[in-house]
Design a protein around this motif. Structure first.
Motif, short mmCIF file in Angstrom:
data_model
loop_
_atom_site.label_atom_id
_atom_site.label_comp_id
_atom_site.label_asym_id
_atom_site.label_seq_id
_atom_site.Cartn_x
_atom_site.Cartn_y
_atom_site.Cartn_z
N ASP A 200 13.95 -5.71 5.31
CA ASP A 200 13.58 -6.27 3.91
C ASP A 200 12.04 -6.89 3.95
O ASP A 200 11.48 -6.81 2.77
N THR A 201 11.60 -7.58 4.92
CA THR A 201 10.39 -8.24 4.92
C THR A 201 9.60 -8.01 6.03
O THR A 201 8.93 -8.68 6.70
N GLY A 202 9.86 -6.51 6.45
CA GLY A 202 9.17 -6.32 7.94
C GLY A 202 8.03 -5.35 7.29
O GLY A 202 7.86 -5.00 6.22
N PHE A 203 7.06 -5.12 8.50
CA PHE A 203 6.00 -4.15 8.17
C PHE A 203 5.89 -3.42 9.32
O PHE A 203 5.42 -3.88 10.36
N VAL A 204 6.45 -2.10 9.08
CA VAL A 204 6.12 -0.93 9.91
C VAL A 204 5.38 -0.07 9.66
O VAL A 204 5.36 0.59 8.41
N TRP A 205 4.58 0.42 10.69
CA TRP A 205 3.40 1.52 10.09
C TRP A 205 3.78 2.72 10.19
O TRP A 205 2.98 3.75 9.77
N GLY A 206 5.01 3.05 10.98
CA GLY A 206 5.30 4.46 11.02
C GLY A 206 6.61 4.57 11.99
O GLY A 206 7.19 3.57 12.24
N ASP B 94 2.66 -6.97 12.99
CA ASP B 94 2.51 -8.13 14.04
C ASP B 94 2.09 -7.78 15.14
O ASP B 94 1.38 -8.49 15.79
N GLU B 95 2.35 -6.54 15.76
CA GLU B 95 1.73 -6.10 16.93
C GLU B 95 0.14 -5.27 16.75
O GLU B 95 -0.45 -5.76 17.56
N ALA B 96 0.11 -4.74 15.54
CA ALA B 96 -1.10 -4.01 15.50
C ALA B 96 -2.09 -4.98 14.95
O ALA B 96 -3.19 -4.77 15.49
N GLY B 97 -1.77 -5.79 13.86
CA GLY B 97 -2.87 -6.68 13.46
C GLY B 97 -4.13 -5.81 12.78
O GLY B 97 -5.32 -6.48 12.74
N VAL B 98 -3.89 -4.79 12.25
CA VAL B 98 -4.65 -3.90 11.36
C VAL B 98 -5.37 -4.53 10.31
O VAL B 98 -6.35 -4.31 9.77
N LEU B 99 -4.43 -5.27 9.49
CA LEU B 99 -5.01 -5.90 8.12
C LEU B 99 -6.07 -7.04 8.29
O LEU B 99 -6.69 -7.48 7.37
N VAL C 258 -5.70 3.81 15.15
CA VAL C 258 -4.80 3.51 16.16
C VAL C 258 -3.59 4.57 15.88
O VAL C 258 -3.41 5.19 15.13
N GLU C 259 -3.46 5.16 16.95
CA GLU C 259 -2.55 6.17 17.26
C GLU C 259 -1.31 5.88 18.01
O GLU C 259 -1.42 5.69 19.47
N PRO C 260 -0.31 5.10 17.53
CA PRO C 260 0.85 4.42 18.11
C PRO C 260 1.52 5.54 19.34
O PRO C 260 1.82 6.78 18.88
N ALA D 55 -1.27 8.19 12.61
CA ALA D 55 -2.78 7.80 12.57
C ALA D 55 -2.73 6.46 11.57
O ALA D 55 -2.20 6.76 10.45
N ILE D 56 -3.24 5.42 12.26
CA ILE D 56 -3.75 4.45 11.30
C ILE D 56 -4.93 4.01 11.21
O ILE D 56 -5.72 3.75 12.12
N PHE D 57 -5.68 4.03 10.12
CA PHE D 57 -7.16 3.94 9.83
C PHE D 57 -7.48 2.58 9.38
O PHE D 57 -6.49 1.98 8.53
N ALA D 58 -8.37 1.90 10.06
CA ALA D 58 -8.81 0.50 9.22
C ALA D 58 -10.08 0.67 8.87
O ALA D 58 -10.89 1.17 9.77
N ALA D 59 -10.65 0.44 7.75
CA ALA D 59 -12.12 0.71 7.55
C ALA D 59 -12.47 -0.51 6.33
O ALA D 59 -11.65 -0.94 5.62
N ASP D 60 -13.82 -1.07 6.50
CA ASP D 60 -14.41 -2.03 5.82
C ASP D 60 -15.43 -1.51 4.99
O ASP D 60 -16.22 -0.79 5.14
N LEU D 61 -15.31 -1.91 3.49
CA LEU D 61 -15.97 -1.72 2.70
C LEU D 61 -17.39 -2.37 2.99
O LEU D 61 -17.52 -3.49 2.94
N ALA D 62 -18.42 -1.76 2.69
CA ALA D 62 -19.70 -2.08 2.85
C ALA D 62 -20.03 -3.55 1.91
O ALA D 62 -19.46 -3.35 0.99
N VAL D 63 -20.89 -4.31 2.42
CA VAL D 63 -21.23 -5.63 1.65
C VAL D 63 -22.47 -5.18 0.81
O VAL D 63 -23.58 -5.16 1.66
N GLY D 64 -22.36 -5.45 -0.29
CA GLY D 64 -23.67 -5.24 -1.16
C GLY D 64 -24.09 -3.69 -1.04
O GLY D 64 -23.61 -2.81 -0.62
#
Ligand SMILES: C[S@@+](CC[C@H](N)C(=O)[O-])C[C@H]1O[C@@H](n2cnc3c(N)ncnc32)[C@H](O)[C@@H]1O
Length: 273
Positions: A46-52, A59-64, A237-239, A264-273
């Protein structure tokens, strides 16, 4: 394309518009929500965060990154489990989902846990939020592979994120598209082209209407799409399938998971400015 196939549908591969995808997938998730939550709710927590289906947790991946004090939006939030995890970790999270029934489950769990995720019914291609209002937008197997107009969805994510904000999402690993959606050995023989983007479509035999759609993009499509909207990819990330993990989820299983990637887990950052 997994464990929800109703009785009288036929499967096709053909072009489907964004409107048709949404008209099919909203009601489909409404029909499937009770079974989905009954089958997978315990695994998700109920309060978990599973990527797949491999069970990799945030908690393990720290992608956010650190979500404490951050404004966070979840796309395809379903019953809000992941967003509730964000709240437990000090973030201010909100959910958005196409399915009213999924959101009713979210409300049910809000009440049961006392950790509420304010959520809105809508589509990821038209976000009802102001420009630059979130630090993080994420999506755990929600929304993205059900959308025809993915360019609109990624543009919307870029619009609502603050400069430098993070977009993280999990999807079926694109290489899976070549294989039958079968958790047994039969799912280990490539049968169709990885490069064929023609959507997977289920048509209701009684009404002739499209009842479910999934869209496929290659890894290269995702890279180009993210770069084209001003994102810099910081992780893919490819678990791996854990040794002691025996759960079958649709076409995901140990049999296949120990040989080929499922998520497949992607993490991407929006450009600054
Ligand atoms: C596989 S479920 C994942 C839900 C949740 N993230 C989880 O981990 O349980 C996919 C979700 O995406 C939602 N969805 C499908 N198309 C969508 C769209 N165009 N916009 C927003 N949500 C959508 C469905 O209603 C469903 O709740």
């Amino acid at each position: 394309m997994e464990d929800h196939l109703p009785q009288r549908v036929r499967v096709e591969r053909r072009a489907v518009s964004e409107d048709e995808s949404r008209r099919a997938n909203g009601p489909d998730w409404d029909r499937y929500a009770d079974e989905y939550q009954a089958t997978h709710g315990g695994f998700l927590g109920d309060t978990g965060f599973v990527w797949g289906p491999e069970g990799l947790t945030e908690d393990e991946a720290g992608v956010l990154g650190d979500v404490s004090g951050r404004d966070v939006l979840e796309l395809g939030s379903g019953a809000g489990q992941c967003s509730r995890w964000v709240r437990v970790h000090g973030g201010t999270s909100y959910g958005l989902d196409l399915s009213a029934r999924q959101l009713q489950h979210s409300l049910r769990i809000d009440e049961a846990t006392g950790i509420a995720v304010p959520s809105v019914r809508g589509t990821a291609t038209a976000l009802p939020f102001a420009d630059a209002s979130y630090d993080v937008v994420f999506c755990s197997f929600g929304a993205l592979q059900f959308i025809a107009d993915l360019d609109a969805a990624v543009a919307e994510v870029a619009r609502v994120l603050r400069p430098g904000g993070r977009f993280a999402f999990s999807i079926t690993h694109p290489t899976r598209w070549s294989f039958p959606d079968d958790p047994s050995d039969a799912g280990l023989t490539a049968m169709s082209s990885y490069w064929d983007r023609t959507p997977y479509v289920e048509v209701d035999d009684d009404t002739g209407l499209v009842s479910y759609v999934e869209h496929h993009r290659t890894l290269g499509d995702w890279v180009s799409l993210l770069a084209g909207h001003g994102f810099r990819i910081v992780a893919l990330v490819e678990p791996e399938w854990p040794e002691d993990h025996d759960r079958v989820w649709g076409g995901w299983s140990r049999v296949r998971g120990r040989l080929i990637p499922g998520t497949a887990i992607f993490a991407a950052d929006l450009a600054v400015g």
